[in-house]
Design a protein around this motif. Structure first.
Motif, PDB file in Angstrom:
ATOM      1  N   LEU A 181       0.824  -1.206   0.000  1.00  0.00           N
ATOM      2  CA  LEU A 181       0.000   0.000   0.000  1.00  0.00           C
ATOM      3  C   LEU A 181       0.860   1.260   0.000  1.00  0.00           C
ATOM      4  CD1 LEU A 181      -2.833  -1.084   2.466  1.00  0.00           C
ATOM      5  CD2 LEU A 181      -2.912  -1.000  -0.028  1.00  0.00           C
ATOM      6  N   LYS A 182       2.006   1.205   0.685  1.00  0.00           N
ATOM      7  CA  LYS A 182       2.918   2.352   0.674  1.00  0.00           C
ATOM      8  C   LYS A 182       3.478   2.572  -0.733  1.00  0.00           C
ATOM      9  CE  LYS A 182       7.059   4.171   2.958  1.00  0.00           C
ATOM     10  NZ  LYS A 182       8.110   3.894   3.985  1.00  0.00           N
ATOM     11  N   LEU A 183       3.894   1.483  -1.397  1.00  0.00           N
ATOM     12  CA  LEU A 183       4.400   1.602  -2.766  1.00  0.00           C
ATOM     13  C   LEU A 183       3.296   2.063  -3.719  1.00  0.00           C
ATOM     14  CD1 LEU A 183       6.598  -1.626  -2.985  1.00  0.00           C
ATOM     15  CD2 LEU A 183       7.405   0.735  -2.780  1.00  0.00           C
ATOM     16  N   ARG A 184       2.078   1.582  -3.474  1.00  0.00           N
ATOM     17  CA  ARG A 184       0.954   1.989  -4.322  1.00  0.00           C
ATOM     18  C   ARG A 184       0.743   3.496  -4.249  1.00  0.00           C
ATOM     19  NH1 ARG A 184      -5.147   0.328  -2.867  1.00  0.00           N
ATOM     20  NH2 ARG A 184      -4.798   2.050  -1.395  1.00  0.00           N
ATOM     21  N   GLY A 185       0.841   4.043  -3.045  1.00  0.00           N
ATOM     22  CA  GLY A 185       0.709   5.484  -2.892  1.00  0.00           C
ATOM     23  C   GLY A 185       1.786   6.241  -3.645  1.00  0.00           C
ATOM     24  N   GLN A 186       3.018   5.723  -3.600  1.00  0.00           N
ATOM     25  CA  GLN A 186       4.108   6.361  -4.327  1.00  0.00           C
ATOM     26  C   GLN A 186       3.861   6.298  -5.838  1.00  0.00           C
ATOM     27  OE1 GLN A 186       7.722   4.455  -3.041  1.00  0.00           O
ATOM     28  NE2 GLN A 186       7.382   4.948  -0.879  1.00  0.00           N
ATOM     29  N   GLY A 187       3.342   5.159  -6.308  1.00  0.00           N
ATOM     30  CA  GLY A 187       3.066   5.012  -7.729  1.00  0.00           C
ATOM     31  C   GLY A 187       1.970   5.951  -8.204  1.00  0.00           C
ATOM     32  N   ARG A 188       0.941   6.156  -7.372  1.00  0.00           N
ATOM     33  CA  ARG A 188      -0.120   7.088  -7.749  1.00  0.00           C
ATOM     34  C   ARG A 188       0.400   8.521  -7.812  1.00  0.00           C
ATOM     35  NH1 ARG A 188      -5.543   4.984  -4.432  1.00  0.00           N
ATOM     36  NH2 ARG A 188      -5.709   2.944  -5.494  1.00  0.00           N
ATOM     37  N   ALA A 189       1.254   8.859  -6.836  1.00  0.00           N
ATOM     38  CA  ALA A 189       1.825  10.209  -6.834  1.00  0.00           C
ATOM     39  C   ALA A 189       2.705  10.427  -8.053  1.00  0.00           C
ATOM     40  CB  ALA A 189       2.625  10.422  -5.547  1.00  0.00           C
TER      41      ALA A 189
END
Length: 722
Positions: A705-713
């Protein structure tokens, strides 16, 4: 022969031709009837194999067949002693059949029927080539005996045994509805509740068209209620848009849930827990880590009415939006729904609202004008235990690389809305393995494609190198896993959509043995509800793109997310899980049986317990289970249609093996982009995030979920071509 005789003979020949044609039609009709009766006899013979005491000789005499013919139709009735069969199997040159014995040997394993492998054209869109290209081989659909060398069991710790359909009178309750319990169209109009919106961090209150500051003190429930009701008398519902006061002092508790329970039960001289009354007033608090519900009544007059404190996060994630924008989003949501329901009222939660709106689409004419019957408690319990929800799975190395070349997230837009056009209705028909085996292949395919729920034994084919297709039950928080190891076997329940996909996927059909199942009538109980919600969602989505005011664009977007919640949680409300009841008991008094203690202070013990299934007239777990099954199947394989024509495919099975990293209910993450078009329609795959460069594989959902947030940003910063 003269010309006159020739002409007369031609005329006579034409008459004879007509007589022959008529006779052929009679023969063809008789042959058709004979084939029908013969097939009916074969089905009945196969069905008799399900009786433990059935004997081939008696069945042969009753049916007019030889014992050999009976055994060919129903191998389980083979009267040959087990020892002789084993010796014959070991002797490849043995061809002589042993003499029939008067008694059949008992069958140790349950009767099963192998479902047919189903072919399908290859994908139309340009997709990565499948790693396995194996021909689909037709298989027998007669009952099969257990194989001598059992496939390897699924290598998962803590397998969980699922319930099965019992035999005899007990099994009849699984083909029944609850007497006197029907989902009926309401004959009353819901009453709107006086609602305000509070930023608990800033102390800002939005009430009607005004914005005021309030002093919340220490932000306990009692102080919040005092402040709000002093400013807006008559308030019945308070939505917290920011601040989450229930998390104050959470570091003092072992779990977040304990902290929330303690906050909800903060002692107050002026307020007490509401006991509830009326059609829409629930009793007691609801303890949830992030979206709790506190229900309070004045201590001096507990029957005079109640006020709820709720989280805006039930409807949508405010994501930094101020309290005015949240209020405007709620207003836009109501206006959008009112365009499709004249009597739409926003209730306390999306789940309540969704169910109420659905009830107002129950037909007033036709077969279901009197309402939809509620299944028996036994059948609801079976569906609760065997019908999982969304697929959540993190795929670990070595199935994917230790270092990911990228992390690309796709999310299905308004996913569940795509799967509401057909749902099971009425009382289901139980399908035994023998009955399934006696069907023609066309009938089997029709049953699998209908609204159905199957108990199956699954074997993953040798050479499979992609993700798992069907859920397997395990103990623990995960509840379900998705085996993908070649040769593994497991027993599970799955919806018809998933079983059909396992048999028809374009890579390699899986072996599926039918142990039993439930076949419903195909209906459309959710179709009208879904169409109206999709229309409201489309209205708000367009407004969020076209409105000239930025605040209103944000409010419209949040309102569109709220429509999604109405559908998502409304559907979950149909599942009607066993009730979770909370309460308090004075310290020193005996606690109710089977409770879990949530909190305790000097005066009371706060607890919760499961209270079983209620007589809920809107309990329809068959609908939720069917939609969830279709959505899980669409994560693997979704069709793009233009009218009735299939013009392409998307989903995990259309990505290269070893590229799928994560499944998350209505989205997937991969290591590379896919050529899946996005049209903005429900169910379409939207590119949501793209994290580039070498990425260390996440070892937990939290890391993902942390990586997902970075990918969305990163994607938002770079923009997207979708």
């Amino acid at each position: 022969m003269d010309r006159k005789s020739y002409t007369a003979e031609l005329a006579s020949l034409r008459e004879l031709r007509a007589e022959i044609t008529a006779a052929e039609k009679v023969v063809a009709s008789a042959q058709k009837e004979l084939d029908k009766l013969t097939a009916q006899r074969a089905r009945r013979v196969a069905g008799l194999a399900g009786y433990e005491g059935a004997q081939a000789a008696a069945v042969a005499k009753a049916s007019g067949l030889s014992v050999g013919d009976v055994v060919r139709i129903a191998p389980l009735l083979d009267p040959t002693p087990a020892a002789v069969r084993a010796a014959k199997a070991d002797d490849p040159v043995s061809v002589a059949a042993p003499a029939p014995a008067p008694e059949a040997e008992p069958v140790a394993e349950p009767v099963v029927a192998v479902a047919p492998a189903l072919t399908r054209p290859a994908p139309v869109l340009e997709q990565p080539a499948p790693a396995v290209a194996a021909p689909v081989v037709p298989v027998s659909v007669a009952p099969v005996a257990p194989v001598a060398a059992a496939p390897r069991p699924v290598a998962e710790a803590g397998p969980r045994e699922l319930p099965t359909l019992p035999e005899g009178p007990a099994g009849a309750r699984f083909e029944a509805v609850t007497t006197g319990l029907v989902s009926k169209r309401p004959n009353f109009v819901q009453q709107a509740r006086a609602t305000v919106f509070l930023d608990a961090a800033a102390g800002v209150l939005a009430v009607r068209d005004q914005v005021v500051r309030v002093d919340l003190g220490a932000r306990t429930p009692g102080e919040i209620l005092d402040a709000i009701l002093a400013t807006a008398p008559g308030t019945e519902r308070i939505y917290i848009t920011a601040g989450a006061p229930w998390h104050a002092g959470a570091e003092r508790y072992s779990t977040l849930k304990d902290a929330v329970a303690a906050w909800l039960n903060t002692p107050s001289e002026r307020w007490t827990t509401a006991v509830g009354s009326g059609r829409d007033k629930l009793a007691g608090h609801f303890v949830h880590q992030r979206q709790p519900v506190g229900r309070y009544a004045p201590a001096s007059a507990p029957d005079s009415g109640s006020t709820e404190i709720r989280s805006m996060g039930e409807w949508f994630d405010p994501d930094g939006a101020d309290v005015v924008t949240c209020r405007d989003a709620f207003r836009l949501l109501w206006q959008a729904l009112r365009r499709h329901w004249d009597d739409a009222v926003l209730m306390g939660s999306p789940s309540q609202t969704g169910r109420d709106l659905w009830s107002r689409t129950i037909p007033t004419t036709g077969k279901w004008a009197g309402g939809y019957p509620v299944l028996s408690e036994e059948l609801r319990g079976l569906l609760h235990a065997t019908g999982g929800q969304g697929r959540t799975e993190l795929i670990l190395p070595p199935r994917v690389p230790e270092q990911l070349p990228a992390l690309v997230e796709y999310d299905r837009t308004f996913a569940y809305a795509k799967h509401l056009w057909k749902s099971p209705v009425g009382t289901p028909r139980r399908i035994t393995a023998a009955a399934f085996a006696a069907m023609t292949e066309a009938e089997q395919v029709k049953a699998l494609m209908s609204c159905s729920h199957w108990n199956v034994r699954v074997t993953i084919p040798a050479g499979w190198n992609h993700v798992g297709l069907l859920p397997a039950p395990v103990t623990g928080d995960r509840a379900w896993v998705y085996p993908a190891t070649p040769g593994a076997t497991f027993t599970t329940w799955a919806g018809g959509a998933e079983v059909h996909l396992a048999l028809s996927n374009h890579l390699m059909p899986w072996k599926v043995e039918i142990l039993g199942g439930l076949l419903f009538e195909d209906g459309k109980p959710l179709d009208e509800w879904g169409k109206r919600l999709k229309a409201a969602w489309a209205d708000l989505t367009n407004l969020s793109k076209l409105h000239g005011d930025e605040r209103q664009r944000t409010a419209a977007y949040l309102a569109s997310r709220a429509v999604r919640s109405v559908l998502l949680f409304g559907l979950g409300g149909f599942a009607q899980r066993p009730r979770l009841v909370s309460g308090t008991t004075p310290v020193g008094e005996a606690l109710p049986a089977g409770v879990e203690i949530l909190d305790q202070d000097d005066q009371v013990v706060t607890w919760q317990r499961q209270a079983g299934f209620s007589r809920d007239p809107y309990a329809h777990p068959e609908w939720a289970a069917y939609v969830w099954s279709g959505a899980r199947a669409a994560l693997l394989d979704m069709k793009y249609r233009q009218g009735k024509e299939v013009i392409g495919y998307a989903g995990a099975l259309h990505a290269k093996p070893g590229t799928v990293v994560y499944f998350g209910t209505d989205g997937i993450a991969l290591t590379e982009r896919q050529p899946w078009p996005y049209r903005g329609e429900p169910g379409d795959y939207l590119l949501k995030g793209h994290l580039t460069g070498l990425v260390e594989h996440p070892t937990s959902q939290e890391q993902y979920l942390k990586l997902r947030g970075q990918g969305r940003a990163e994607l938002a910063a770079k923009g997207t071509d979708q």
